[in-house]
Design a protein around this motif. Structure first.
Motif, mmCIF file in Angstrom:
data_model
loop_
_atom_site.group_PDB
_atom_site.id
_atom_site.type_symbol
_atom_site.label_atom_id
_atom_site.label_comp_id
_atom_site.label_asym_id
_atom_site.label_seq_id
_atom_site.Cartn_x
_atom_site.Cartn_y
_atom_site.Cartn_z
ATOM 1 N N ALA A 156 11.244 38.098 -22.868
ATOM 2 C CA ALA A 156 11.789 39.335 -23.448
ATOM 3 C C ALA A 156 13.266 39.523 -23.094
ATOM 4 O O ALA A 156 14.009 40.159 -23.839
ATOM 5 N N ALA A 164 15.724 30.844 -23.794
ATOM 6 C CA ALA A 164 14.278 30.602 -23.844
ATOM 7 C C ALA A 164 13.951 29.206 -23.321
ATOM 8 O O ALA A 164 12.941 29.019 -22.627
ATOM 9 N N GLN A 203 4.615 31.806 -26.175
ATOM 10 C CA GLN A 203 5.534 32.932 -25.943
ATOM 11 C C GLN A 203 4.870 34.140 -26.593
ATOM 12 O O GLN A 203 4.612 34.151 -27.784
ATOM 13 N N LYS A 227 19.235 44.637 -22.028
ATOM 14 C CA LYS A 227 18.962 43.350 -21.384
ATOM 15 C C LYS A 227 19.845 43.180 -20.145
ATOM 16 O O LYS A 227 19.363 42.834 -19.067
ATOM 17 N N LEU A 233 14.038 34.174 -31.114
ATOM 18 C CA LEU A 233 13.307 33.804 -29.906
ATOM 19 C C LEU A 233 12.168 32.835 -30.244
ATOM 20 O O LEU A 233 12.016 31.788 -29.602
ATOM 21 N N SER A 249 16.173 36.857 -27.399
ATOM 22 C CA SER A 249 15.229 37.926 -27.765
ATOM 23 C C SER A 249 15.946 39.035 -28.526
ATOM 24 O O SER A 249 17.169 39.184 -28.447
ATOM 25 N N VAL A 298 11.183 42.352 -30.424
ATOM 26 C CA VAL A 298 11.652 41.701 -29.194
ATOM 27 C C VAL A 298 11.437 40.201 -29.358
ATOM 28 O O VAL A 298 12.345 39.395 -29.137
ATOM 29 N N SER A 299 10.211 39.830 -29.757
ATOM 30 C CA SER A 299 10.036 38.421 -30.121
ATOM 31 C C SER A 299 10.374 38.318 -31.606
ATOM 32 O O SER A 299 9.516 38.294 -32.467
#
Ligand SMILES: Cc1cc2nc3c(=O)[nH]c(=O)nc-3n(C[C@H](O)[C@H](O)[C@H](O)COP(=O)(O)O)c2cc1C
Ligand code: SF4
Length: 492
Positions: free
Chosen positions: A336, A483, A37, A348, A49, A341, A44-45
């Motif tokens: 993302a 995820a 990933q 989103k 996540l 995330s 964001v990560s």
């Protein structure tokens, strides 16, 4: 005399972690993941996540970019779940962690319209605040991403942010990071830095100074809670656009390189510029050609594992990558917009809704990033992608990650950024023409993650979204997905 406030809770109760992110763990991670990933800044990560991905046995990667500001802003927003303070309670230098909490934590969060605290912009000579926050921020992110499973977690950094690299690496290593992945530059000296920090020794990294000699920056672990502590040396995977750079790094880096992420120009975030003179198409985007692709045969010949990135988020692409000798793929865009995330929820939801009508446009902007690298921008109302929003924003440089160090006529090291106020940039010897179209990515990406600064006059910093070219592929996933759903789809 005041005493630091005690940190609570003393250890991380796993009940604090959202039950919906507690996914089944299908056994230990394989020696090499097939899916990485991609690291995605800013936050964001994030740890949620990366943790969700690592729990599936693939490699989850937290972003260390801007992690000092992220830590500060999470504390100022009251750390509602208590995770940040819980992680900090495990930091080896308890006094440093306690001091930081006492200084920045607001139990009830900020009052409406209250700006986040600002710390002085770091320089080559004075950076203690930023480095403390970076060490603690990277530690927190990796520590939390590792909770509830025993699988590896990675860290992503941008090579260009040289002033923050050492403390981020060290904080992540204190928390047991398994792999470091770095692009946006040539991270030639990082292997040596990882070796030194792993041995508990001071590590030195050069700061490039335009118009002058580099300035060495040194981090001594003893000054940040790591006196005499031997740490595991993480694997190091540079992000490269070409087999030529991979070859140079494999042969000439300052120490061990254990693999590569090979990223093409359709990937989200920053892209490597096209080789040769820059040509723009009729819409103003850089033109990439055959010469910009990596030669996979030459990569295989290096004998190191590699992962292909950029529009590889499908089971077919994974199968093709494996057949071409890659260890797997690195995917960003699909992750993302997953539930875990760190992108703020309204962005989103807006993107997911538009993806389902297939109407999203992604523009490879040759100007937006002050780094000079092309940067992918999602064309989305309410963000700096819109000319009106861009024109309305008052320029200010108050975070400072993308500043360039330069030698002043007096021989000192100065700092400037083409996204700062034009007059200030020109007064520092910068060309006013270089400021055209530049965007303040530091502030915009903080806004993406839900931490927008409130500037003078009560103006809240607007976001600016990045993604890979294949953003409309989100329509093949449910409107809200996790995820683990992405992993399931990719595994086919
Ligand atoms: C929102 C977003 C932010 C990103 N930020 C970074 C970053 O900070 N550092 C980095 O090396 N790559 C970054 N990337 C690239 C990803 O790590 C990954 O290589 C890329 O997304 C793969 O291509 P894809 O977007 O087509 O899946 C970012 C990508 C996205 C979508
Ligand atoms: S992008 Fe903005 S905050 Fe970051 S260095 Fe440039 S002007 Fe400063």
């Amino acid at each position: 005399m005041t005493h630091p406030a005690p940190l609570t809770p003393p250890s991380l109760p796993l009940t604090l972690l959202r039950p919906d992110s507690l996914l089944p763990v299908p056994g230990p991670a394989p020696a090499l993941p097939r899916i990485i990933q991609g690291g995605m800044g800013v936050a964001v990560s994030d740890w949620r996540l990366a943790r969700a991905v690592s729990m599936t046995g693939e490699l989850g990667v937290v972003s260390g970019t801007g992690i000092d500001t992220v830590l500060l802003r999470r504390l100022q927003d009251g750390d509602p779940d208590g995770h940040v303070r819980a992680a900090l309670s495990h930091f080896p230098d308890a006094a440093l962690a306690a001091r930081t909490v006492q200084r920045f934590f607001l139990p009830a969060g900020r009052a409406p319209g209250q700006p986040y605290a600002r710390v002085p912009l770091p320089t080559a000579e004075r950076h203690r605040d930023a480095w403390e926050l970076s060490v603690l921020g990277a530690f927190t992110e990796v520590f939390l991403a590792r909770q509830g499973h025993a699988n590896p977690v990675g860290l992503n950094l941008l090579t260009k942010l040289q002033l923050h690299t050492l403390p981020c690496l060290f904080g992540a290593m204190l928390a047991g990071v398994d792999t470091v992945i770095m692009g946006a530059g040539i991270p030639r000296d990082i292997p040596r830095v990882l070796d030194a920090l792993a041995a508990g020794q001071p590590a030195t990294l050069n700061l490039d100074v335009r118009g002058g000699d580099p300035v060495p920056l040194t981090l001594d672990p003893a000054a940040y809670g790591g006196a005499g502590v031997a740490l595991t040396r993480p694997k190091f995977y540079p992000v490269v656009a070409s087999h030529v750079l991979a070859g140079v790094l494999a042969r000439k880096a300052s120490g061990g390189v254990e693999g590569f992420v090979v990223e093409g120009p359709t990937a989200g975030g920053h892209n490597a510029p096209p080789r040769g003179p820059l040509t723009l198409d009729s819409s103003g985007q850089p033109v990439y050609g055959e010469r910009d692709g990596a030669d996979l045969q030459a990569l295989r010949a290096l004998g190191l594992p590699f992962w292909l990135a950029g529009s590889h988020g499908t089971p077919d692409a994974l199968a093709r990558a494996l057949a071409a000798g890659a260890a797997g793929i690195q995917v960003g865009t699909l992750f993302a917009f997953a539930a875990e995330s760190g992108l703020c929820a309204d962005l989103k939801a807006e993107v997911q809704a538009r993806a389902h009508t297939g109407t999203l446009e992604v523009f490879t902007d040759p100007l937006a990033s002050p780094t000079g690298f092309p940067f992918k921008v999602v064309n989305l109302p309410g963000t700096l992608s819109q000319a009106g929003a861009y024109a309305a924003r008052q320029r200010v440089c108050d975070i400072g990650y993308l500043r360039e160090a330069y030698r002043t006529p007096q021989g000192r090291v100065g700092w400037r950024c083409p996204s700062e106020p034009v007059a200030a940039y020109a007064a520092k010897g910068g060309q006013a023409a270089d400021t055209t179209g530049r965007k303040c990515l530091c502030n915009a990406l903080m806004a993406d993650a839900g931490y927008p600064q409130v500037q003078r006059g009560g103006h809240t910093e607007p976001p600016l979204l990045t993604s890979g070219d294949r953003l409309n592929d989100l329509r093949d996933l449910p409107t809200a997905y996790h995820a683990a759903d992405v992993i399931r789809v990719l595994r086919g």
